[in-house]
Design an enzyme around this catalytic site. Sequence first.
Site, PDB file in Angstrom:
ATOM      1  N   LYS B  45      69.275  12.270  32.292  1.00  0.00           N
ATOM      2  CA  LYS B  45      70.404  11.782  33.319  1.00  0.00           C
ATOM      3  C   LYS B  45      71.577  12.723  33.319  1.00  0.00           C
ATOM      4  O   LYS B  45      72.266  12.475  33.882  1.00  0.00           O
ATOM      5  CB  LYS B  45      70.052  10.178  33.488  1.00  0.00           C
ATOM      6  N   SER B 262      57.937   6.638  31.142  1.00  0.00           N
ATOM      7  CA  SER B 262      58.317   7.728  32.011  1.00  0.00           C
ATOM      8  C   SER B 262      57.140   8.529  30.704  1.00  0.00           C
ATOM      9  O   SER B 262      57.350   9.353  31.838  1.00  0.00           O
ATOM     10  CB  SER B 262      59.341   7.582  33.117  1.00  0.00           C
TER      11      SER B 262
END
Lengths: 90, 295
Positions: B45, B262
């Site tokens: 991110k 994830s």
Amino acid sequence: MAKVRIPTPLQKLAENQAELEVSGTSVKEVLANLEAKYPGFQERLYDDKGQLRRFINFYVNEEDIRFADGEATILKEDDELSIVPAIAGG
Amino acid sequence: MKDSSIIQAIGNTPLIKLYSVTKDLPKKVEIYAKAELLNPGGSVKDRPALRMIQEGIRTGELSPGKIIMDPTSGNTGVAYAMIGSALGYRVELVVPENVSRARKEIAKSYGAKLTFSSAMEGSDGAIRLSQKLKAENPDKYFMPNQYNNHLNPQAHYESTGIEIYEQTAGRITHFITGIGTSGTVMGVGRRLKEYSSDIKVYAAEPAEALHGLEGLKHMESSIVPGIYDPSQLDGVRPIATEVGYEMTERLALEEGLFVGYSSGANVAAALELAKDLKEGVVVTILCDSGTRYLC
């Protein structure tokens, strides 16, 4: 009767309700009665071996049932059982 | 812009070959994972967060004194907090109250303020609460709006996609990664398709609405991000929570990669895709570190 808080992804199973009153005196009993009224919860909350799936968190009031008696955790009148999902993306 | 600050360390992450979890694959099928956990903010991110903030500064929308505010399930928030600290902006994050303690503490250490939304509503609750805050105080906040800002995929189009192509020397045949905001798959995918329309691009999605793959989104039961466009993909492949968890454990035990769930789901999805190939180079993303999930 315990109050059961349903997470957004499962509300479809319960006519889009976020909270339900369900009878039962333990987590296991309440979840069984929830299934009887709104089929579909059991297969999403339990794994193939009949255990609660480890990535779903269950709280009685503020306490994680893993730190209480798991499925056998007692629910008193007006206790609140929350089914809390993992957090999605971003 | 303070270009020589920590933000210069964002991107150019290593591409790691997986040797052990791939051992049953045909010899000519390889899997590589882009180690985004090695960005300074600890996750993939950092890239979109920086791109959106840079653009806000460039256009003047993020003027001095404005507060960077956005909904996040954690990693984007940590990225905003780190970048805000480095560049001198205050940061307020709207997060579901059950976000992992590690993420809360990291964001707070960078000086970010946290506002909590209901755990029951997941990241969609955080989205709704942040929209309310912005509507009440439009001039107070700069809201990057990561779910709908085209600069989120653009960051990956401009950096991650190019890096992957170059690090595989153009050999990549398949790219697959999980969808949260969908920024990574949309941006990397667009770049790779420009290099060669033969490169296949897939999204991996949690198989069920109630799943344990933190950071990933089950689209049918969620607020669908505006940047998500499945028509640009070659397919969306389901991944079961348990399969993702098992791979997460194997990556730590067999590959020396202590990553989040994830990432495990991504590698599991890459492996399932690779099983059907006779030859190919499959690339996926290691989104963040396993330390993010420790209480």
